[in-house]
Each structure stands twice: as structure tokens, then as C-alpha cells.
Design a protein around this motif. Structure first.
Motif, mmCIF file in Angstrom:
data_model
loop_
_atom_site.group_PDB
_atom_site.id
_atom_site.type_symbol
_atom_site.label_atom_id
_atom_site.label_comp_id
_atom_site.label_asym_id
_atom_site.label_seq_id
_atom_site.Cartn_x
_atom_site.Cartn_y
_atom_site.Cartn_z
ATOM 1 N N ASP A 8 0.853 -1.193 0.000
ATOM 2 C CA ASP A 8 0.000 0.000 0.000
ATOM 3 C C ASP A 8 0.880 1.229 0.000
ATOM 4 O O ASP A 8 1.219 1.740 1.031
ATOM 5 C CB ASP A 8 -0.919 -0.037 1.229
ATOM 6 C CG ASP A 8 -1.883 1.138 1.280
ATOM 7 O OD1 ASP A 8 -1.999 1.858 0.273
ATOM 8 O OD2 ASP A 8 -2.490 1.345 2.338
ATOM 9 N N ARG A 52 -1.857 -6.913 6.043
ATOM 10 C CA ARG A 52 -1.339 -6.067 7.120
ATOM 11 C C ARG A 52 -0.982 -4.656 6.667
ATOM 12 O O ARG A 52 -0.063 -4.034 7.217
ATOM 13 C CB ARG A 52 -0.136 -6.729 7.790
ATOM 14 C CG ARG A 52 -0.436 -8.090 8.398
ATOM 15 C CD ARG A 52 -1.371 -8.033 9.592
ATOM 16 N NE ARG A 52 -0.725 -7.342 10.706
ATOM 17 C CZ ARG A 52 -1.377 -6.653 11.633
ATOM 18 N NH1 ARG A 52 -2.699 -6.577 11.602
ATOM 19 N NH2 ARG A 52 -0.746 -6.061 12.604
ATOM 20 N N ALA A 53 -1.754 -4.158 5.667
ATOM 21 C CA ALA A 53 -1.529 -2.778 5.246
ATOM 22 C C ALA A 53 -1.661 -1.863 6.458
ATOM 23 O O ALA A 53 -2.471 -2.107 7.345
ATOM 24 C CB ALA A 53 -2.551 -2.382 4.181
ATOM 25 N N GLU A 69 3.565 -5.308 7.282
ATOM 26 C CA GLU A 69 2.897 -5.367 5.972
ATOM 27 C C GLU A 69 3.685 -6.292 5.036
ATOM 28 O O GLU A 69 4.904 -6.348 5.084
ATOM 29 C CB GLU A 69 2.832 -3.944 5.399
ATOM 30 C CG GLU A 69 2.033 -3.833 4.118
ATOM 31 C CD GLU A 69 1.883 -2.359 3.666
ATOM 32 O OE1 GLU A 69 2.202 -1.452 4.465
ATOM 33 O OE2 GLU A 69 1.453 -2.146 2.517
#
Lengths: 437, 437
Positions: free
Chosen positions: A152, A403-404, A409
Motif C-alpha cells: 500500500d 497487514r496494510a 505489511e
């Protein structure tokens, strides 16, 4: 109704006409689906898709390079410079960093009519949620890449580069110019400043006819609804004083409490989905003092701009009534309680209609790659064009991730899944931009 | 009714009998006033007062020495050690640092009956409000001493030492033993832990019949009312969630708001003065999340223990009702909202009656030094004995001062004002302890 809406339908029809020449199977009923099928079946597109696969490790290397350049909100400059260099190295024209910090690079369409045709934009955001000093070193375990911001939205930045290489390798000329963008300010505090500039002040602002935001991994997801939000920090101020000696004076905490209670008495419509939250609170100095100042952060959202505006009015009424009630209930001889509003978030609501060409083309492209497409509403860079009536969707960059916004992440770049997702996006982009034979 | 009350009246009558032998002028009607007048007129007391004046610079030097030893709440050890050494150097007996950290030193009364008589305590507190690392260097400009904690309450510590020297120089034998105390834990977070230990666990706990706290400068002020307080941090917890996705779940912020509003609907009596405050708030993580946890610090005070207890009950009712209302208003499918109380302050209310001997003697002593005495209610170390029915007052250390609890705290040790205030306190102490002829 802006030019954009007209353009899109026209462009997509053109796309259909252009590439519908070689359907091998029964043509789908929907013209967008037919266009997608035709492009997908074309040798040029197959070359492009093969290039995405062949250059997979190059794309992974770009993900690593870009992830390891920190880009906290409002501090995207270093990554922007590197990305602009990559745009130049990829042969995009008119590469620049605009005054807001967005990286822009043009891939010109067919000379015949491209300058007259509205642009198609495909954008990924440069910023991450992580503050300065966060360790952004990418750790690789097999096909898994782990680092803050890797999915992200850094992966998308690399995918955009891969698209340029794939189109060039396949010698694909689009009918519309495509503006590749690495934009700033998507994450919370950035408040969509990058796309806001692009659409309201940037030099291409009157030429953009369709907008793809590539954000996150999931290639089966299409965001067609832009959940709008208004966020306020409301600071309640009063004269303060000693908790014992000054008892009886107005207390800003009581006004704040009244405001929260007032907000939570508002009936928000379930459709269009409209929500609110009193989320964070602070203020006061010591337990033995009536506070001078307390504050609360409020979040309001809606799929509908009208419902959001109505909620905002009711909210401000609730705050003002709570302040007035506190000033009526206790002594104001050292001053009244007041409320100060600071707008800390303002994302316009909007939607791209389900029957808009960009939506149908994107759904068809996703289906063509074997995914079950999912449409949803969310808050992304597409909110901004949606709020202006410009057709926009947010799509995924492919592959898997999780896990953004967390330090752990990760993304998985395993093949062929990774390329399959990328291919869906490229197909949607080409269907909207149109392909010259 | 504890032994203490009986003792005091008896001790003061004894004082009157002891020293009423030499009244030169018309004797005052009040026996305590007569005792004070008699002591004040005695040659021994005049010697003691002259010693206070003669040793003024020594006292100033002690103020500086002690002020420059940091004594943050719960970190009074270093200053306590130095003060215990000073007690020993001043010839007090049974000098010790008790398990709570209080410095104790006894000046024995007349052998005849002192061991059977309750003790008179005079205490100053060791702790300051200033955290570790605060520059406590004393800056002197003429008669002004400037340093954090110099007046609150370090000057009093030095004055207690001056009293010992003055009594010794004048060879004054009191009838009661006097326990000199440098106690810990008077300031906010200490929550009266020093005197609490002294009166409830310390080895003298059953022998103390009267208590003087010397706190602050103003020698005309006598604190006879102990404003009690109960302080809570109430933490409201809930399941939390995304502000948009989880809208409709219970929000602990709304419960907190309801609790504050509920508290502020309570009518607190004006007499006995009873007050409350919602003072500090915090919690929540981000504007786009329903918080898991928010908290507010509440302060409740009263001159009356009963009124304070009643307020506390009403307050807890308001909190519990607000929690129940929130759980009824919104979904608890991921868990309900709850409230967790942590008692962060508990100072018992109490008062020493206006006609108590210690009050009348102290007022008379202050008047005898030419001041206009002022009685008031406050929250000091005297709260503890007052709450136990032990006669107690808080008096000033003399001189002028200001900006207590601020970094620019100061006192003025100009003469003769400085000694005049100290003399008033010594006179009150002797009137209560009784003087042997």
C-alpha cells in the motif's frame, strides 16, 4: 454533466469497433465485455501480457527499490524524484513533478486524434502511512516481500512501470493519451491532496476523461463507490480554574460530552450508508483543574454527498447546542465555553454508476482473467474524480498481500498469480483508452 | 471520640495553669488566649524568639541546603537522609526514617508525665511537585530566594530545625513530647501517604494527640477544615472497530460523555462546600476508528466526609447509568462498553472544630504576633488526622512567598517579618504542648 461522461462511452465504443475484428468465440452481449474480449485475444495484448510475466523479477526489483525510499505523508519528495527518473528511463514524455508533488508522465496515444481526446489517467499513490524514521528495508522470504508500505501502495507504482514496458514491447498504441501518475497525499493526513490538485488545478485538469487508481493488491476488487468523509477536530475552550475554588464555572468537558451525546442521537440513514464516530479525545491539564481546553476528533462518512452534508449540519447543530446548554447551566463570569472547528479531513463522496463504461470494462477485464469481480465502496483517490462526475474506479495491483498500515505489511509476488492480477488491470486500462489496430 | 480530643483540652488547660502565673495586663477571657499570652510574656519564650532572629542566616542556609536536594514525589529519600542527619545534629532523640520514608525525631517533654501524655506532632513535608531533573539551584537576590520547592515546603523544614535550636537555647521544657517530622507524600500523587502511615501504621500512631502541619508561608492563615477528595480515573472500554465498517457498535466515548453529563446534573451542596470536576480526558487511536478505550479523570471534594461519600455514590451511579444507556442504544455483538474505576486520589475530609483548643491557641498565637488570623479549608496533611478526629491545623512558616508549584517559585526572608511569622508558630506549638515552669 462533464465532457468526460460523453467521452468515455464514445471511447469505449471506439475500442469495441477497433478490436472487435477478431472474435474467435461467441461475442458477449455487453459492448465493453466484447471490447475486452477482443483486446485480450489480440496478439499484441498477448505479447504485452507475456512481457509482464517475463519481466517479473524486474518488477519485483522496482518494488524493492521504491519501498526502500521512505515516503511519509507530506514527505514524498525523495520517492517522487526517483519515480520521475524511472518515468524518464521508461521513455514517458512530458515527465514532471507538479507543484503539489505528483509525478506525471505521458504515454501519447495515436497521433490522429489523441490530442483532441480526453486523457485516461492511471495513478498509484507515492505516500505511505509510516512516519519518518520507520525502517523500510524490504525482507524477502521466498516470494514474500515484507516492509512497511510494500503493498500500500508501492507495488502499484512498480506495476505502472511494468505496464509501460509491456505496452512498448507489444508496440501497442492507445487511442487516448495515458497519463501515468505517482500521486502524493492519499493516506489519512494527505486528505487526497495529490488527486485534488490533479483534478482542480493541474495542467491536465480539463482533459481527464477517465481515472484508474491502482491501490492495494486484490485484483478481483473494483471500487466504484467513493465514501465521502468530513473530519473535524472540535476544541472546546473555557476559562478553566481550580476544581474546588472555581466550582460552578462552565466546563468545556461538559460541552464536549453534550456534543458527543448529541451526535449519537442523530439517526443516520442506512442507505445511502452514512456513519459517524467520536473517535479520539484529549485535553485538560491536571485532575484538580477545570480544563481550559478539551478536544474530540469526529469522523462522518457517507456514500452520498447530500447525506454527508445533512449529517454535517446536524452535527454542528449538536455541538452548538451543547455549548449553549453548558453556558446556560453554569457561570460564565470568567468567560463562556466555545467550540472551535478545524476540518482535518474532507473527502468528497461520489460514485461511478454501475453501468458506466469504465465499470463494465473493468469488471469484464477482471472476469477475463478468471476472477470473480467484487464491486465495493471505499475511500480512495477515486473519490475526487467521482465527486466531479468523472468516471473513476480503483483497482488492485495483483498478487496477495496483508497487514496494510502495519509494520509487518507484506505482499506475495508468487507467479503466475502476480502477473495474472496485473494483466487484468492492463486489460481494463486498454479497454478504456482504446487500442489502435 | 479518640483519646486525642480529651487530651488536647487537658493539655491546654495544663498549659494555662503552668504559664498563667505572670500576666502583666488584663488577662484575656479565653483560656487558650491566656495561655498564649502567658507563654509569650515569659523570659524563656523571649529568649527563644530572640534565638530565631539571631540564627536567621543559619535558617536561610538550611533552606538553601535542603531546597537544593531534589525531592520529587516518591523520590524523597536523598532529602530525607540529609534531614535525618540534621535532626541528629540538632540533638533530637529517636531519630529515624520510618518505613514509609518519613523522618522522625523526638524532643522529649518533662520527664514527670511526658511518656504518659500524647505526643504533639509538628510536621513539614519533604516532597515537592517537581519531577526529577528539575534545576533546584537556589538563586538569591537580596532577601528573595528563588527555586522550585523553596517555599512549598522546604522553608518549613528549616523552620522546624530553628524551633529545636530556639527551644534548646531557651532551655524550654515542654510537658508533652514533641515529635518533629519531615514527611513524604503530601503533594498530589503522594496522596498523603506520609501522614497516612504516621497515623495508621507508624509506631507513634496511638500516641499522637495534636498535629501541626507547617505548609506554605503565610503566618496569618490557619487551615482548620480539611477538604476531602476522591479522585478517579474512569476508563471506558469497548470492542472498538472501523468508524465506517463497524458503525452501530457501542462507543465508549458516548458512555464517557454520558457519565460527564450525568455528573454535571448532580446538585452539590453549597454548605458543606462540595464540588466536582471532569478534568482530563484522553484515549482513542485514530479519527477513523471507534475507540477501544477512552478515559476521564474526575475530581470530587467536600468539607464533609458524608457529603463526599454521597457525591461519590451519585457519581458512580451516573457512570454506571451512562454505560448501561450506551449498551442499550447500540449493538454489543462484539462486546459491551464497560467502565473501570481506578482511585487516583483519596484524601479524607475532616475539620477541627472552631472551639478546639488547638485552633483557639493557634489563632491567639497569630494575633499575639500582630497578624489578623484567617481560618480556611484546604487540602493538606492535616486532612488525615482531622478525618480521624485528632485535632490538627495547618499553619504557615512565616515570611512571604509566591508561585508555589511553578518553576519561578520564590520566598522572601526579609527581617523582621520572617522571624515574626516563625515566632507565631512556635508560640502555638508551645501553647499546645504545654511549657514546664
Amino acid at each position: 454533466m462533464r465532457l468526460a461522461t460523453f467521452f468515455l462511452a464514445a471511447a469505449l465504443s471506439a475500442g469495441v469497433l477497433t478490436s472487435a475484428a477478431t472474435p474467435a468465440r461467441a461475442a458477449p452481449a455487453d459492448p465493453q465485455a466484447r471490447a475486452v474480449a477482443a483486446i485480450a485475444a489480440s496478439p499484441a495484448f498477448k505479447t504485452a501480457a507475456a512481457t509482464l510475466a517475463a519481466e517479473h523479477e524486474r518488477t519485483v526489483a522496482d518494488i524493492v527499490t521504491l519501498t526502500e525510499i521512505p515516503a511519509p505523508p507530506f514527505k514524498e519528495t525523495e520517492r517522487a524524484r526517483a519515480y520521475a527518473e524511472m518515468f524518464r528511463a521508461h521513455g514517458l514524455s512530458d515527465v514532471e513533478i507538479d507543484p503539489e508533488g505528483n509525478v506525471l508522465g505521458l504515454r501519447k496515444g495515436a497521433a490522429r486524434d489523441a490530442v483532441k481526446r480526453p486523457l485516461v489517467v492511471i495513478a498509484a499513490h507515492l505516500d505511505t502511512v509510516f512516519p519518518e524514521g520507520t525502517d523500510v528495508t524490504v525482507r524477502r522470504e521466498g516470494t514474500k516481500l515484507m516492509a512497511p508500505g510494500v503493498g500500500d501502495d508501492t507495488r502499484s507504482l512498480a506495476v505502472l512501470l511494468a505496464y509501460v514496458r509491456a505496452l512498448d514491447a507489444a508496440k501497442i498504441r492507445t487511442r487516448s493519451d495515458i497519463l501515468f501518475v505517482g500521486n502524493v497525499g492519499e493516506e489519512g493526513p494527505g486528505d487526497l491532496r495529490g488527486v485534488r490538485y490533479l483534478f482542480t488545478q493541474g495542467k491536465y485538469k480539463d482533459r481527464i476523461g477517465a481515472f484508474f487508481s491502482m491501490d492495494g493488491s486484490d485484483a478481483s476488487r473494483v471500487v466504484t463507490g467513493g465514501v465521502g468523509s468530513k473530519r473535524y477536530r472540535v476544541t472546546f475552550k473555557g476559562p478553566g480554574g481550580h476544581s474546588y475554588g472555581a466550582f460552578g464555572l462552565v466546563n468545556p468537558m461538559t460541552a464536549m460530552a453534550g456534543a458527543v451525546q448529541g451526535l449519537y442521537r442523530i439517526e443516520a440513514p442506512a442507505a445511502p450508508r452514512t456513519t459517524y464516530s467520536a473517535s479520539v479525545a484529549g485535553g485538560g491539564t491536571s485532575v484538580n483543574s477545570i480544563p481550559n481546553e478539551v478536544w474530540t476528533d469526529f469522523d462522518m462518512r457517507s456514500e452520498s454527498a447530500e447525506a454527508l452534508a445533512r449529517l454535517e449540519t446536524q452535527f454542528r447543530q449538536a455541538v452548538d447546542e451543547a455549548v449553549a446548554a453548558e453556558n446556560a447551566a453554569r457561570s460564565t463570569r470568567f468567560g463562556p465555553v466555545s467550540a472551535e472547528y478545524v476540518l482535518i479531513g474532507d473527502r468528497p463522496a461520489g460514485a461511478t454508476p454501475a453501468d458506466a463504461a469504465i465499470v463494465r470494462a473493468t469488471l469484464a477485464a477482471i472476469s477475463a482473467q478468471g476472477y470473480e469481480p467484487q464491486t465495493q465502496s471505499s475511500s480512495t483517490d477515486s473519490n475526487l474524480p467521482m465527486s466531479l462526475g468523472i468516471p473513476a474506479v480503483t483497482i488492485g495491483s495483483g498478487g496477495v498481500g496483508g497487514r496494510a498500515h502495519a509494520l509487518d505489511e507484506w505482499i506475495d509476488v508468487a507467479q503466475p498469480e502476480s502477473t495474472r492480477g496485473m494483466t487484468a488491470g492492463l486489460l481494463a486500462l486498454l479497454a478504456v483508452a482504446g487500442v489502435e489496430r
